[in-house]
Scaffold this motif. Structure first.
Motif, PDB file in Angstrom:
ATOM      1  N   HIS D  85     -27.521 -32.119 -29.886  1.00  0.00           N
ATOM      2  CA  HIS D  85     -27.136 -31.074 -30.806  1.00  0.00           C
ATOM      3  C   HIS D  85     -26.326 -30.054 -29.685  1.00  0.00           C
ATOM      4  O   HIS D  85     -25.153 -29.491 -30.566  1.00  0.00           O
ATOM      5  N   ALA D  86     -26.878 -29.897 -28.826  1.00  0.00           N
ATOM      6  CA  ALA D  86     -25.877 -28.877 -27.932  1.00  0.00           C
ATOM      7  C   ALA D  86     -24.435 -29.389 -27.775  1.00  0.00           C
ATOM      8  O   ALA D  86     -23.538 -28.345 -27.639  1.00  0.00           O
ATOM      9  N   ARG D  87     -24.438 -30.491 -27.291  1.00  0.00           N
ATOM     10  CA  ARG D  87     -23.352 -31.152 -26.975  1.00  0.00           C
ATOM     11  C   ARG D  87     -22.329 -30.956 -28.222  1.00  0.00           C
ATOM     12  O   ARG D  87     -21.042 -30.732 -28.153  1.00  0.00           O
ATOM     13  N   ILE D  88     -22.633 -31.422 -29.403  1.00  0.00           N
ATOM     14  CA  ILE D  88     -21.881 -31.507 -30.809  1.00  0.00           C
ATOM     15  C   ILE D  88     -21.601 -29.640 -30.758  1.00  0.00           C
ATOM     16  O   ILE D  88     -20.265 -29.652 -31.094  1.00  0.00           O
ATOM     17  N   ALA D  89     -22.523 -28.728 -30.654  1.00  0.00           N
ATOM     18  CA  ALA D  89     -22.110 -27.785 -30.839  1.00  0.00           C
ATOM     19  C   ALA D  89     -20.941 -27.022 -29.973  1.00  0.00           C
ATOM     20  O   ALA D  89     -20.178 -26.350 -30.416  1.00  0.00           O
ATOM     21  N   SER D  90     -21.204 -27.576 -28.774  1.00  0.00           N
ATOM     22  CA  SER D  90     -20.176 -26.964 -27.543  1.00  0.00           C
ATOM     23  C   SER D  90     -18.714 -27.636 -27.880  1.00  0.00           C
ATOM     24  O   SER D  90     -17.764 -26.987 -27.953  1.00  0.00           O
ATOM     25  N   VAL D  91     -18.816 -29.135 -28.332  1.00  0.00           N
ATOM     26  CA  VAL D  91     -17.464 -29.508 -28.587  1.00  0.00           C
ATOM     27  C   VAL D  91     -16.631 -29.098 -29.754  1.00  0.00           C
ATOM     28  O   VAL D  91     -15.540 -28.956 -29.916  1.00  0.00           O
ATOM     29  N   THR D  92     -17.522 -28.988 -30.843  1.00  0.00           N
ATOM     30  CA  THR D  92     -16.978 -28.827 -32.328  1.00  0.00           C
ATOM     31  C   THR D  92     -17.058 -27.235 -32.655  1.00  0.00           C
ATOM     32  O   THR D  92     -16.394 -26.901 -33.549  1.00  0.00           O
ATOM     33  N   GLY D  93     -17.773 -26.696 -31.885  1.00  0.00           N
ATOM     34  CA  GLY D  93     -18.040 -24.959 -32.219  1.00  0.00           C
ATOM     35  C   GLY D  93     -18.809 -24.952 -33.735  1.00  0.00           C
ATOM     36  O   GLY D  93     -18.736 -23.826 -34.158  1.00  0.00           O
ATOM     37  N   ALA D  94     -19.597 -25.926 -34.090  1.00  0.00           N
ATOM     38  CA  ALA D  94     -20.445 -25.889 -35.252  1.00  0.00           C
ATOM     39  C   ALA D  94     -21.481 -24.889 -35.112  1.00  0.00           C
ATOM     40  O   ALA D  94     -22.024 -24.647 -34.080  1.00  0.00           O
ATOM     41  N   GLY D  95     -21.549 -24.256 -36.302  1.00  0.00           N
ATOM     42  CA  GLY D  95     -22.737 -23.264 -36.472  1.00  0.00           C
ATOM     43  C   GLY D  95     -24.068 -23.796 -36.666  1.00  0.00           C
ATOM     44  O   GLY D  95     -25.068 -23.056 -36.511  1.00  0.00           O
ATOM     45  N   ALA D  96     -24.041 -25.067 -37.294  1.00  0.00           N
ATOM     46  CA  ALA D  96     -25.344 -25.458 -37.444  1.00  0.00           C
ATOM     47  C   ALA D  96     -25.140 -27.026 -37.720  1.00  0.00           C
ATOM     48  O   ALA D  96     -24.167 -27.460 -37.937  1.00  0.00           O
ATOM     49  N   ILE D  97     -26.195 -28.055 -37.229  1.00  0.00           N
ATOM     50  CA  ILE D  97     -26.038 -29.224 -37.264  1.00  0.00           C
ATOM     51  C   ILE D  97     -27.379 -29.987 -37.561  1.00  0.00           C
ATOM     52  O   ILE D  97     -28.673 -29.226 -37.471  1.00  0.00           O
ATOM     53  N   VAL D  98     -27.213 -30.828 -38.590  1.00  0.00           N
ATOM     54  CA  VAL D  98     -28.594 -31.463 -39.205  1.00  0.00           C
ATOM     55  C   VAL D  98     -28.408 -33.130 -38.780  1.00  0.00           C
ATOM     56  O   VAL D  98     -27.312 -33.598 -38.724  1.00  0.00           O
ATOM     57  N   HIS D  99     -29.689 -33.566 -38.381  1.00  0.00           N
ATOM     58  CA  HIS D  99     -29.600 -34.862 -38.146  1.00  0.00           C
ATOM     59  C   HIS D  99     -30.802 -35.435 -38.627  1.00  0.00           C
ATOM     60  O   HIS D  99     -31.953 -34.822 -38.668  1.00  0.00           O
TER      61      HIS D  99
END
Lengths: 201, 201, 201, 201
Positions: D85-99
């Protein structure tokens, strides 16, 4: 029907269709006729989760699907697809139109791109047709972002007595005298196409 | 069972079946026996959304499926299919009958039009049959709008101990001693046919 | 855990599983361990709609699955299948066992009657196994109405660390330390078998 | 967004996804961005039934997905997957992630292990893409228990404008500006892959 009544009815139906998986994301839109000459439709507002609408999330559009000047909330925008709602309402006289991304209808449109030919099914009565010896073709038209193009394709394919239109790789429009009838026809059409997909190879 | 009790029970079951997708549009109907000699059934009223019935949406019919003169609300009409309900009740002695457009049953009827042959399934106990070495054939009859024709086809195909009838390209009738048993049998039959369709090629 | 707590927990889980379609008709049963030496299980009562249980619909059984003499309501009977629950509890030490007619598990049992071999799936962690390089075989045993026969087949096929048993043409048993874990494992197993059926031809 | 607001939003979404069958057992996790520089995410706590979370079941993690020292409840642990989650948030700038373990996405990953190529679908607009002439490839990466390995595979396959990642034989990550958008994209992606699986043989 007042605009508030229309808004409540549209929100209720949208919530129902959302639970059926027909309005994923913010997709799909519903409309109900408010008046004739000039045509006025109440259409669900764009960009909202269709399971979370309130009766405020509605826009009044004219015969071109454009928002009229006098709106309860001028900040709300109609979906671009309101143009096709208005075209269908004008041509067919429908009192209500539902548009959703109903999976079975889009799969059927992919399998039978020249139209889905149905006959001899009791459930066709739910579309206002006969259960025996009455061939019904649900038209399939190519997808487009231009509502004039889609509207022309709709008119070219339209046959009185067939209250549905599949837009290829997109979704389905179903209409009726009122929201109840449009809902029932949409539910029956989904069932019919699930059956057709399972039995016609 | 009073008519009001019957109406409430029918509305509850109709709501349940509607949520299962068995009563799309205004399709399907349920009945429960009110009295014998002469036979009287309470049947769900025609033309209603089956997820929105109240205990008032019920009609009392006789052994021909016709509305009797003395009704709480004479404006309500029974479905034409009440004639088949009455026939099934007369022939089988059932206390309750459910009719829905259960997708798996209609697909099975299309795949095995001479009858669906089942055996060696634990779930057959849910139909009142044995789980081992007990062959059960669910009859499939052609669809018709004439309840006398459908009723004759039912009687011709009826075998005591098989509490279900598939009407081709239409739906299924399932019956039992009471609404609970009819519900359970319908749910078990749907499961069995889903299994059969997935495993019998 | 008191018997009342057990009854409430069993009714809650039964309602959940019923909504998932795992307990059609009156099928399926759940149990939770009340005590050891001697083994005592609370088992759902037989013949009830599993979506409508209350905390009273529970029977205390012994290590043979027979109702003990001291019951809150001596008129309630355990399912015959309580015998297999007790056997599984004795052999595995499980604190809770769920048995349902989970469609994907029965279809998988029909397709792979010698056992369903699984590996390299993240969801196997939900069964307490590894996601990589850990081969798990879900045993499949023939159906029987004799719980001693089923119990022997279970023991013959049982391998420590595999908390599930498919009974061919019948259903599945899944167990865990408590009802929560048994539920989670059952839900994960259903998912795994849906995936396996869709991808292993 | 306060941590309490984040916790409530995460619990609401988790309950929704759980009902959709996307979070079987205790699987799946959701996160929402609390702050930047340094990155802070609120992530659902590990080991809980995702249909039963409260706003307390949340952990604050840093840019490595590790729990920060200052927590409302230091006993709660983040999922190991918080690292991705943290990696995706860092790379993409996403504000929310669902898995979630969304069945259609994992089946699609198995069928098209080099990536799922999509184009000419209205529903792609739900992923922020065009409905025409815009080819989108959903990357598929091998499963791993090592979040650094998964994170590198994510970065290697990441293409700006594709807000989803399928982890083979495991599940899917979908992200957006906020939880609403992440939800909508996840729902649209599931629909798209169901369509793709049904029509692309």
């Amino acid at each position: 029907m007042s605009l508030e009544q229309a808004g409540r009815a549209l929100a209720d139906e949208a919530s129902r269709f959302s639970a059926l998986g027909w309005m994923r994301g913010t997709s799909g839109n519903l409309s109900v006729r408010l008046g004739d000459e000039p045509l006025r439709l109440a259409v669900t507002a764009s960009g909202k989760d269709k399971g979370e609408l309130t009766h405020h999330d509605v826009v009044v559009v004219d015969e071109a699907g454009s928002a009229v000047a006098d709106q309860p909330d001028p900040t709300r925008r109609p979906s671009a697809e309101a143009g096709l709602h208005a075209r269908i309402a004008s041509v067919t006289g429908a009192g209500a139109i539902v548009h959703g991304h109903v999976l079975a209808t889009v799969i059927a449109g992919e399998r039978w791109p020249k139209g889905v030919v149905l006959r001899d099914l009791e459930m066709l009565k739910g579309l206002g047709r006969g259960a025996h010896d009455d061939e019904v073709t649900i038209p399939v038209v190519p997808n487009s972002q231009d509502m004039a193009v889609l509207g022309d394709a709709f008119e070219d394919s339209y046959e009185s007595g067939v209250p549905a239109l599949i837009v290829a790789r997109h979704g389905v429009y179903v209409w009726g005298e009122d929201l109840h009838q449009a809902r029932h026809r949409a539910e029956c059409l989904e069932w019919i196409l699930q059956f057709h997909l399972a039995t016609e190879q």
